[in-house]
Design a protein around this motif. Structure first.
Motif, short mmCIF file in Angstrom:
data_model
loop_
_atom_site.label_atom_id
_atom_site.label_comp_id
_atom_site.label_asym_id
_atom_site.label_seq_id
_atom_site.Cartn_x
_atom_site.Cartn_y
_atom_site.Cartn_z
N GLY A 32 8.00 -3.30 1.76
CA GLY A 32 6.57 -3.13 1.53
C GLY A 32 6.26 -2.55 0.17
N LEU A 33 7.03 -1.53 -0.24
CA LEU A 33 6.82 -0.92 -1.56
C LEU A 33 7.21 -1.89 -2.67
N ALA A 34 8.28 -2.63 -2.48
CA ALA A 34 8.70 -3.60 -3.50
C ALA A 34 7.68 -4.71 -3.64
N ALA A 35 7.10 -5.13 -2.53
CA ALA A 35 6.07 -6.18 -2.59
C ALA A 35 4.87 -5.71 -3.40
N VAL A 36 4.47 -4.46 -3.21
CA VAL A 36 3.36 -3.92 -3.99
C VAL A 36 3.71 -3.88 -5.47
N GLU A 37 4.92 -3.48 -5.79
CA GLU A 37 5.35 -3.42 -7.20
C GLU A 37 5.34 -4.81 -7.82
#
Length: 510
Positions: A476-481
């Motif tokens: 989820g955090l990587a997708a936001v980045e």
């Protein structure tokens, strides 16, 4: 256009969606069914953890939320009641502002030049997004996007793994006793004939050879001894002949002087709050379906998957009835079973059996990095891009129940064997970010925290719900980045994701 589209509200999917939304992204969570949480809310209440020191981030948050719900110390219970797990996840999703859409089954993906533009749902509606997360147990989005993947057991020669491929036929509590005939009309095993139900009737691959076999599927059941428990009843369509194998196994145990308790087949103990039981598949004759039907499930279409799912539903319901009522079952086992029933306040909309089939293994992406046995054994390999840690042993559940001719005097005898079970301890090991992303040439805006890039052997350790929670958090955090920087998922600054994970309590090293 939505920043992040997550497919499937498994534990990995919920954590990915919530993590992305908390980081400020617009998020749509597409769930084919009517529930969130996957196996965490779908019967697997007893939580397999491994080394508790590596359980951080949103997996740690869930442990604390469960403790707060019951007013107990963290870790007091081995896991939550199914409806409690779902309630916590629903609260997280609502508080994070995630747009959750139920009944949103995927039918196709519009992928052009290695970029997913949108996904099409069964009702014909498209959902567009900048970055996609496939959190399904089956890997349906990655397959629809044309991302290469593996299925089942590989050959030992592929990655040089000691534990790969078909396993030896060895004794143990997960295999049947010797001298069980596989033939319907022949209890001696010598004459041959039609093969019994519940057997995978196909030639065995050589030991160590890849055969595409996946771990068996089944249903974890939530049972209770409360006064309002729902009794095990005979289902319309119950087939007495289907349980002949069970009768022969119990008869052989009687001949061998083996005393069997129902708890040895189901793990009947009050291991959940409010005196409930998470019924597991233990022993050679259990809730797991070992006839090879699971082998076809990962790549099957919707109608065939539903047929296989119903086969597993009927097996679970009929197995509980068989143990509690069939005269061939020892009286002590029947009496023990009749003291239990379905928990009345769990899974009321699905006949008190879970809403989630336990798909232990389906597709596995072939991504930037393939996690293998060598990353876990004999000592963990370091990974510069670690985003979570695994620690559960390599836990390959039975792959099939089959038979073979055994050399006996004066002529060979057919015997039943259960094959594939494997349990190998590991030390805590890092899971690299590269195992969550496809190869650059295949797709640049997809993350896969559940059907991640791993061999069959390594996946058997990673496949635990707490790992999915932590990997979903990372995805989820990587997708936001990736959405924020408009960069391929393979090219983001992973150190920024690692920093955010550490700030959220994720354990990246011991």
């Amino acid at each position: 256009m939505t920043d992040v589209v997550v497919y499937a509200a498994t534990s990995g999917g919920v954590c990915a969606a919530v993590a992305a939304a908390r980081a400020g992204a617009s998020v749509v969570l597409l769930e084919p069914g009517r529930h969130v949480g996957g196996m965490t809310s779908g019967g697997l209440g007893y939580t397999d953890i491994g080394d508790v020191r590596v359980v951080g981030g949103m997996a740690g948050d869930l442990r604390r939320a469960i403790a707060d719900w019951y007013g107990v110390a963290e870790g007091h219970y081995a896991g939550p009641e199914p409806h409690v797990a779902e309630a916590i996840y629903l609260r997280w999703l609502e508080e994070a502002g995630v747009d959750v859409r139920f009944g949103a089954a995927l039918t196709a993906a519009d992928a052009d030049g290695g970029v997913i533009r949108s996904v099409e749902l069964a009702d014909g509606s498209p959902v567009t997004g900048a970055v996609f997360v496939d959190a399904s147990y089956e890997g349906d989005l990655l397959a629809a996007a044309g991302v290469p993947h593996a299925l089942g057991r590989e050959d030992r020669s592929l990655y040089g793994e000691r534990y790969a491929g078909r396993q030896e036929l060895v004794p143990g509590r997960h295999t049947v006793p010797p001298w069980i005939s596989p033939f319907a009309g022949d209890v001696s095993g010598a004459a041959g004939g039609e093969v019994l139900p519940q057997l995978h009737d196909r030639p065995l691959a050589d030991v160590g050879t890849g055969d595409g076999g996946v771990m068996s599927y089944g249903y974890r059941v939530c049972l209770s001894q409360a006064a309002d428990r729902v009794p095990f009843e005979r289902r319309d369509g119950y087939d007495d002949a289907y349980w002949e194998l069970g009768r022969r196994i119990f008869d052989q145990w009687r001949r061998d002087g083996v005393e069997v308790r129902a708890g040895q087949l189901l793990g009947l103990e009050k291991n959940l709050p409010n005196d409930k039981c998470d019924g597991n598949s233990i022993g050679p004759f259990s809730l797991s379906v070992l006839d090879g039907s699971a082998w076809a499930y990962p790549e099957a279409g919707p109608a065939e998957r539903e047929r296989i799912r119903l086969h597993h539903v009927h097996h679970a319901r009929d197995f509980l009835y068989f143990l509690s009522h069939d005269p061939a079952v020892p009286a002590s086992v029947r009496e023990e079973m009749q003291a239990w029933g379905y928990a009345a306040d769990e899974f009321a909309d699905t006949g008190h059996l879970p809403h989630q089939l336990y798909v232990r293994e389906a597709r596995r992406m072939l991504g930037e990095y393939v996690l293998t046995e060598h990353d876990l054994l004999p000592a963990a390999r370091p990974q510069h891009d670690v985003v979570a840690m695994g620690s559960y042993h390599i836990d390959v559940r039975e792959v099939q129940r089959t038979w073979r001719w055994v050399a006996e005097h004066p002529r060979p005898v057919g015997m039943v064997f259960t094959e594939g079970y494997l349990s190998v301890p590991v030390q805590p090991y890092p899971i690299p970010y590269r195992a969550l992303v496809p190869r650059y040439a295949d797709c640049t805006n997809l993350l896969v925290p559940v059907c991640l890039s791993a061999s069959h052997v390594a996946f058997a350790s990673v496949r635990m719900e707490v790992q999915y929670q932590m990997l979903g958090h990372a995805a989820g955090l990587a997708a936001v980045e990736a959405a924020r920087t408009v960069r391929p998922v393979q090219s983001i600054d992973v150190s920024r994701v690692q920093d955010a994970l550490r700030d959220a309590g994720q354990v990246l090293a011991l």
